[in-house]
Design an enzyme around this catalytic site. Structure first.
Site, short mmCIF file in Angstrom:
data_model
loop_
_atom_site.label_atom_id
_atom_site.label_comp_id
_atom_site.label_asym_id
_atom_site.label_seq_id
_atom_site.Cartn_x
_atom_site.Cartn_y
_atom_site.Cartn_z
N GLY A 1 45.97 30.46 34.50
CA GLY A 1 46.02 29.86 33.18
C GLY A 1 44.90 30.32 32.26
CG LEU A 2 41.30 30.89 33.49
CD1 LEU A 2 40.07 31.26 34.30
CD2 LEU A 2 40.97 29.74 32.53
N GLY A 3 44.71 33.45 31.02
CA GLY A 3 45.13 34.56 30.18
C GLY A 3 44.76 35.93 30.71
CB SER A 4 44.16 37.27 34.13
OG SER A 4 45.43 37.05 34.72
CB SER A 5 48.94 38.82 32.21
OG SER A 5 49.21 37.58 31.62
CB ALA A 6 46.95 37.86 27.27
N PRO B 1 40.51 35.24 37.29
CG PRO B 1 40.39 32.94 37.74
CD PRO B 1 39.69 34.05 37.00
CB VAL B 2 45.92 36.98 38.57
CG1 VAL B 2 45.14 38.24 38.29
CG2 VAL B 2 46.16 36.81 40.06
CG ASP C 1 47.78 33.34 26.96
OD1 ASP C 1 47.58 32.27 26.34
OD2 ASP C 1 48.06 33.38 28.17
#
Lengths: 318, 318
Positions: A102-107, A98-99, A150
Site C-alpha cells: 500500500g506504499l505505492g511501490s509499483s507507481a 515493500p511491495v 500513486d
C-alpha cells in the site's frame, strides 16, 4: 548512465472513500525506488538484485524477496520499455519500498523508469507527461485497476488532495512511523469488497464515506499547524470507519493498538486498501523510538518516514 | 421466603448512538440475578456470598470477586430497601452476571430486589411500576447516569427497540457468545468521552450515529428470519463505527478478531459502552464451541447466552 528516483506514498486520510468521489489526502514519503539505465548493446537487460527493503534485516523477510517480487517489478519495467521503445539498455531497479504493502511501490518504479529511460534516450518529458504515461501503464499492467494518486504522488511529490480531481497542497513535512504487517494485500480485491458492501448498504456506507471525506478536508490546516494531537484524533476516527467497511485485519488492529497504547502515538490508522499491508502512526510526546519499538514488539516492521517529499528526480552520478 | 430473578441484557446494535436519539436494539439474556428475601426479625441483613460468575473457575477471576463487588451490589440493594421501607428481612443476592461488564448486572439486581421485596411485603407491583421504580433507583445510585434500557429489559425481558421511546419487539431467541475481556469498564466516562467527541466533531459523529441507528432498524426482520450471515455483517459494521468514536480497546479488538477469525463467527462487536467489558459474537457454521474456544485462547472469558429471555419473575421455592 542515467538514474532517476521516485518516492513511495502514504494515504493519510480518505482511502476507499475516494473511489466514490469523496476527498482523500496523500503524501509522498522518503522511501524511494530508483532506476538506473545504461547502454547495453544488443539487448535489454533488467536487473532487480537490489530490490531489498531498506532498514530490514534479510532474515526477517526471508521468503518475501524471492523471484515473485523480482517478477513483479519486472512486469512494470517491461511495460515502460515497450511504451518508450527502449533498446540496447540495461535497467537496474533499486527500491526501499515493500511491495504489495500500500506504499505505492509499483507507481514509484514506473515513474522513475519513465523518467530514467526517456532522459537516457535524450528526450525530456514534462512531469505532466510522466504522470500521464505512468498512470496509463500502471493501469494496463494491473488489468484496469490503478489510482492516478500513486503515480501523481510519485511524479509531483509533496501532498495531493484527491477528489473528482487531484490538486497539490503546499504543506510542511510530517514525521510518521509506518508499520508493515508483513502481510501482502490485494488492492483490487479490497476495493471490490468495499464497493460491494456499498452497493448492498448504500444508506450505511455512503455516510461513512462522507465522514471520511470530511476528515480529509479538515486535515490540511492541521498539518500546516503541525497539530499532531488533532491529526491523531482524526486518524483514529478514520481508522474505525475503515474497520467498519471491512478494510482492517487482525494484524493491522494489533499494530494500531500497539501504536496507540505502548507506542504513545497521537493517532494510528491503516493506510491504503487494507486487509494487510501497512498502518501509519503519528508519534506522540513519547517520541518516534518508543512508537517504533511498540510496533516491533507487536510483530510489525516499523520504519520512520517523512511525508511531503520531493517527486521524481534525476540523480547525480555517484 | 420470596425469590425473584431478573435477566441481564446485551445491546445488539446502536449503543452510544441511542444517547443522541438514534435507534438501539437490546435483548434480555439467560444470565440472571436472583434475590431471596426472608424474615429476619430486628434487622436488615444483606448477603452476597454467592455473587460469583457462573461458568468461570474462581482462579481465573481471583481479585475480581472481592469486597468491592459485594459493596457494589449492596449499594443497589440498600437503595431498594430504603425506597420500599423494608424491615426485619434478610436479603440474599445471587448473580451469574459479571459486574461493570456492560451486561446490565446492576439493573437486574435492582429489578429482582424490587419485585422480591415488594412481593414479600404482600404488595404486587405491576411490571410498569417495577420498571419505573428500578430506573429511578439505578439513576440515583449512579449519580444521575442510567439508561432506562437496562431496567426495562430486566423487567419486561425479550427484545426492546430504544429511540426517543422504548418499544417491545416480538422476536425469536438468538444463540450468541459473550466474550468478557476481564477489564471492567466505566459506562459514565465512556459515554461522556463519546459525547465530547460529538460536540467537537458533529459533522463526523452525527453521520456515524445515524448509520448505527439505520443498522438497528434493519436488524429486527433479520432476527425474525434468523439470517445470521446478514446480522453478522451488520455487527461488524457497527463495531467499526464504535471503534471510530473511540469505544473499543486493545482487549476488545483482540476478542473481536479472534471470534471472526479462528472462531468462525458470522459477526462480532463490542457491546455496551465499551472501553472494556464484553463483546458479543454470532456463531457461524463452525458452531458455538469453536467460537468459545477462540475467545478463550485469545485471553477472553466466553459464555454462551440466548437473547430474548423472560423478564423479572417470581421463582418457585426449591
Amino acid at each position: 548512465m542515467t538514474t532517476a528516483s521516485a518516492p513511495g506514498k502514504i494515504i493519510l486520510f480518505g482511502e476507499h472513500a475516494v473511489v466514490s468521489g469523496a476527498t482523500a489526502l496523500g503524501g509522498a514519503i522518503d522511501l524511494r525506488a530508483s532506476i538506473t539505465v545504461q547502454d547495453s548493446p544488443g539487448s535489454v537487460v533488467i536487473t532487480t538484485d537490489d530490490l531489498v527493503l531498506k532498514g530490514f534485516s534479510l532474515d526477517l523477510l526471508s521468503g518475501r524477496l524471492s523471484s515473485p517480487q523480482a517478477a513483479y517489478a519486472t512486469r512494470y519495467i517491461s511495460a515502460v520499455v515497450s511504451e518508450l521503445d527502449a533498446r540496447d539498455v540495461s535497467i537496474e531497479i533499486k527500491s526501499s519500498l515493500p511491495v504489495s504493502a500500500g506504499l505505492g511501490s509499483s507507481a514509484s518504479i514506473i515513474v522513475a523508469a519513465v523518467m530514467a529511460i526517456s532522459e537516457h534516450q535524450g528526450q525530456s518529458l514534462s512531469k505532466e507527461e510522466i504522470a500521464a504515461i505512468s498512470y496509463r501503464l500502471e493501469k494496463k499492467v494491473q488489468d484496469g485497476l490503478a489510482s492516478p494518486t500513486d503515480t501523481a504522488l510519485a511524479t509531483f511529490g509533496g501532498y495531493l488532495q484527491i477528489s473528482r480531481e487531484i490538486s497539490a497542497l503546499d504543506l510542511p513535512m510530517l514525521d510518521l512511523v509506518v508499520g508493515y504487517t508483513g502481510v501482502a494485500h490485494n488492492t483490487k480485491s479490497e476495493v471490490e469488497k468495499v464497493q460491494r458492501l456499498k452497493e448492498r448498504y448504500p444508506d450505511l456506507v455512503e455516510p461513512i464515506f462522507k465522514a471520511m471525506g470530511a476528515i480529509s478536508e479538515r486535515a490540511a490546516p492541521l498539518i500546516r499547524e503541525k497539530n499532531t494531537s488533532e491529526l491523531g484524533g482524526l486518524m483514529n476516527i478514520n481508522h474505525g470507519l475503515l474497520e467498519a467497511i471491512g478494510a482492517s485485519s487482525k494484524e493491522l488492529e494489533t499494530l494500531v493498538y500497539a501504536a496507540r497504547g505502548a507506542g504513545g502515538a497521537a493517532g494510528a490508522k491503516l493506510t491504503g486498501a487494507g486487509g494487510g499491508g501497512c498502518m501509519i502512526a503519528l508519534p506522540g510526546p513519547a517520541g518516534q523510538e518508543t512508537l517504533m519499538t511498540a510496533i516491533r514488539q507487536a510483530g510489525g516492521y516499523p520504519f520512520s518516514v517523512k511525508s511531503g517529499q520531493e517527486g521524481v528526480r534525476l540523480e547525480k552520478e555517484p
